[in-house]
Design a protein around this motif. Structure first.
Motif, PDB file in Angstrom:
ATOM      1  N   TYR A  31      22.701  65.269  85.015  1.00  0.00           N
ATOM      2  CA  TYR A  31      21.721  64.215  84.729  1.00  0.00           C
ATOM      3  C   TYR A  31      22.198  62.911  85.368  1.00  0.00           C
ATOM      4  O   TYR A  31      23.390  62.570  85.301  1.00  0.00           O
ATOM      5  N   PHE A  33      20.920  58.736  85.623  1.00  0.00           N
ATOM      6  CA  PHE A  33      20.012  57.739  85.069  1.00  0.00           C
ATOM      7  C   PHE A  33      20.169  56.434  85.832  1.00  0.00           C
ATOM      8  O   PHE A  33      21.276  56.035  86.190  1.00  0.00           O
ATOM      9  N   TYR A  35      19.360  52.418  85.002  1.00  0.00           N
ATOM     10  CA  TYR A  35      18.986  51.447  83.985  1.00  0.00           C
ATOM     11  C   TYR A  35      18.973  50.051  84.605  1.00  0.00           C
ATOM     12  O   TYR A  35      19.668  49.769  85.573  1.00  0.00           O
ATOM     13  N   LEU A  45      15.597  51.952  80.624  1.00  0.00           N
ATOM     14  CA  LEU A  45      15.705  53.134  81.474  1.00  0.00           C
ATOM     15  C   LEU A  45      14.588  53.085  82.511  1.00  0.00           C
ATOM     16  O   LEU A  45      13.408  53.001  82.165  1.00  0.00           O
ATOM     17  N   TYR A  48      15.119  58.912  85.428  1.00  0.00           N
ATOM     18  CA  TYR A  48      16.260  59.802  85.387  1.00  0.00           C
ATOM     19  C   TYR A  48      15.956  61.134  86.056  1.00  0.00           C
ATOM     20  O   TYR A  48      14.795  61.545  86.167  1.00  0.00           O
ATOM     21  N   ILE A  55      12.726  63.458  86.513  1.00  0.00           N
ATOM     22  CA  ILE A  55      12.122  63.984  85.299  1.00  0.00           C
ATOM     23  C   ILE A  55      11.156  62.986  84.684  1.00  0.00           C
ATOM     24  O   ILE A  55      10.069  63.352  84.230  1.00  0.00           O
ATOM     25  N   LEU A  97      25.935  66.544  78.966  1.00  0.00           N
ATOM     26  CA  LEU A  97      25.249  66.793  77.705  1.00  0.00           C
ATOM     27  C   LEU A  97      24.689  65.455  77.226  1.00  0.00           C
ATOM     28  O   LEU A  97      24.032  64.764  77.993  1.00  0.00           O
ATOM     29  N   ALA A  98      24.954  65.070  75.990  1.00  0.00           N
ATOM     30  CA  ALA A  98      24.370  63.834  75.479  1.00  0.00           C
ATOM     31  C   ALA A  98      25.117  62.601  75.956  1.00  0.00           C
ATOM     32  O   ALA A  98      24.530  61.540  76.147  1.00  0.00           O
TER      33      ALA A  98
ATOM     34  N   THR B  31      21.994  63.604  68.288  1.00  0.00           N
ATOM     35  CA  THR B  31      23.301  63.044  68.605  1.00  0.00           C
ATOM     36  C   THR B  31      23.192  61.521  68.541  1.00  0.00           C
ATOM     37  O   THR B  31      22.196  60.960  69.011  1.00  0.00           O
ATOM     38  N   HIS B  92      20.191  60.540  71.006  1.00  0.00           N
ATOM     39  CA  HIS B  92      19.842  61.588  71.961  1.00  0.00           C
ATOM     40  C   HIS B  92      19.088  62.677  71.224  1.00  0.00           C
ATOM     41  O   HIS B  92      19.568  63.200  70.216  1.00  0.00           O
ATOM     42  N   THR B  98       9.775  65.960  77.364  1.00  0.00           N
ATOM     43  CA  THR B  98      10.110  64.997  78.403  1.00  0.00           C
ATOM     44  C   THR B  98      11.245  64.074  77.999  1.00  0.00           C
ATOM     45  O   THR B  98      11.820  63.408  78.846  1.00  0.00           O
ATOM     46  N   SER B  99      11.556  63.992  76.687  1.00  0.00           N
ATOM     47  CA  SER B  99      12.630  63.084  76.297  1.00  0.00           C
ATOM     48  C   SER B  99      13.991  63.745  76.387  1.00  0.00           C
ATOM     49  O   SER B  99      15.013  63.089  76.200  1.00  0.00           O
ATOM     50  N   TYR B 100      14.015  65.047  76.666  1.00  0.00           N
ATOM     51  CA  TYR B 100      15.286  65.759  76.700  1.00  0.00           C
ATOM     52  C   TYR B 100      16.197  65.176  77.771  1.00  0.00           C
ATOM     53  O   TYR B 100      15.787  64.945  78.891  1.00  0.00           O
ATOM     54  N   GLY B 101      17.454  64.965  77.367  1.00  0.00           N
ATOM     55  CA  GLY B 101      18.451  64.516  78.328  1.00  0.00           C
ATOM     56  C   GLY B 101      18.639  63.026  78.355  1.00  0.00           C
ATOM     57  O   GLY B 101      19.680  62.556  78.805  1.00  0.00           O
ATOM     58  N   LYS B 102      17.696  62.237  77.874  1.00  0.00           N
ATOM     59  CA  LYS B 102      17.860  60.796  77.996  1.00  0.00           C
ATOM     60  C   LYS B 102      18.230  60.189  76.652  1.00  0.00           C
ATOM     61  O   LYS B 102      17.975  60.753  75.595  1.00  0.00           O
ATOM     62  N   LEU B 103      18.877  59.025  76.741  1.00  0.00           N
ATOM     63  CA  LEU B 103      19.285  58.278  75.569  1.00  0.00           C
ATOM     64  C   LEU B 103      18.288  57.156  75.283  1.00  0.00           C
ATOM     65  O   LEU B 103      17.751  56.550  76.207  1.00  0.00           O
ATOM     66  N   PHE B 105      18.376  53.495  73.533  1.00  0.00           N
ATOM     67  CA  PHE B 105      19.381  52.508  73.166  1.00  0.00           C
ATOM     68  C   PHE B 105      18.836  51.484  72.173  1.00  0.00           C
ATOM     69  O   PHE B 105      17.654  51.107  72.227  1.00  0.00           O
TER      70      PHE B 105
END
Lengths: 111, 115
Positions: A31, A33, A35, A45, A48, A55, A97-98, B31, B92, B98-103, B105
């Protein structure tokens, strides 16, 4: 690993010029990103990628902004033409991952 | 869309005092992460929480993942001048979509520590 590497660290450009920001993610992260950080809006954001495929680009402010990821180790964010309101710190981050890991950022000033 | 409310926005404390900040969400996260940003640098990951109710420590830092999965807090004990910076929470959601993988904040907490 050297972490996420961004270049340049600082960029000052004149309004109307094209600006290209570069990012090398951490090897093995799938992944990436982009920002933007300003005092007024905090961390936003922009776009990404997952496995080099965009995506979600819903955060890209307008058509003047574009981003590419031609391979797993390189991405660019381009602003053309640049405007003073684009002045901000732009961060690239990568994750497996996260947990996202950030680069040191590019401070862009458009005069 | 998902939003995180982080509080307080800023804190001014004396060296040696304990600090507490928290984040709440309108939706569930799987998470929770806490980052610190020093001036002129990118955010650096401090603590990651993966399970509801989880309490995790990292030196003087302690963070908890709320049992509702909609909140988290970060405590800093015995603050020192180098704790100065901006602290961000991030959530997370690793369900599909579509929100999978992004944070997502929070707005950040600016911490100032007076010697």
């Amino acid at each position: 690993d050297a972490g996420v590497i961004q270049s340049p660290r600082h960029e000052v450009t004149e309004m109307g010029q094209e600006v290209t920001l570069r990012c090398k993610p951490i090897s093995g992260h799938d992944y990436l990103f982009w920002y933007r950080q300003t005092m007024m809006r905090g961390l936003e954001l922009l776009i990404y990628f997952n496995n080099n495929v965009p995506i979600d680009d819903s955060g890209m402010p307008e058509d003047r902004f574009s981003a590419k990821m031609p391979n797993a180790s390189f991405s660019t964010l381009k602003i053309q033409p640049s405007e003073p309101r684009d002045s901000a710190v732009y961060f690239c981050a990568s994750s497996l991952l996260a947990e996202a890991f950030f680069g040191q950022g590019t401070r862009l000033t458009v005069v | 869309g998902q939003q995180l409310n982080q509080s307080p926005q800023s804190m001014f404390i004396q060296e040696g005092e304990d600090v507490s900040m928290n984040c709440t969400s309108s939706s569930i996260f799987n998470t929770w992460l806490w980052y610190k940003q020093d001036p002129g640098e990118g955010p650096v990951l401090l603590i990651a929480l993966y399970k509801a109710g989880e309490l995790t420590s990292n030196g003087r830092l302690t963070a908890q993942f709320g049992i509702t999965r909609k909140d988290s807090f970060l405590n800093i004990s015995a603050s020192i001048p180098s704790d100065v910076g901006i602290y961000f929470c991030a959530g997370h959601a690793d369900a599909g979509g579509t929100s999978y993988g992004k944070l997502t904040f929070g707005q950040g907490t600016i911490l100032t520590v007076h010697p």
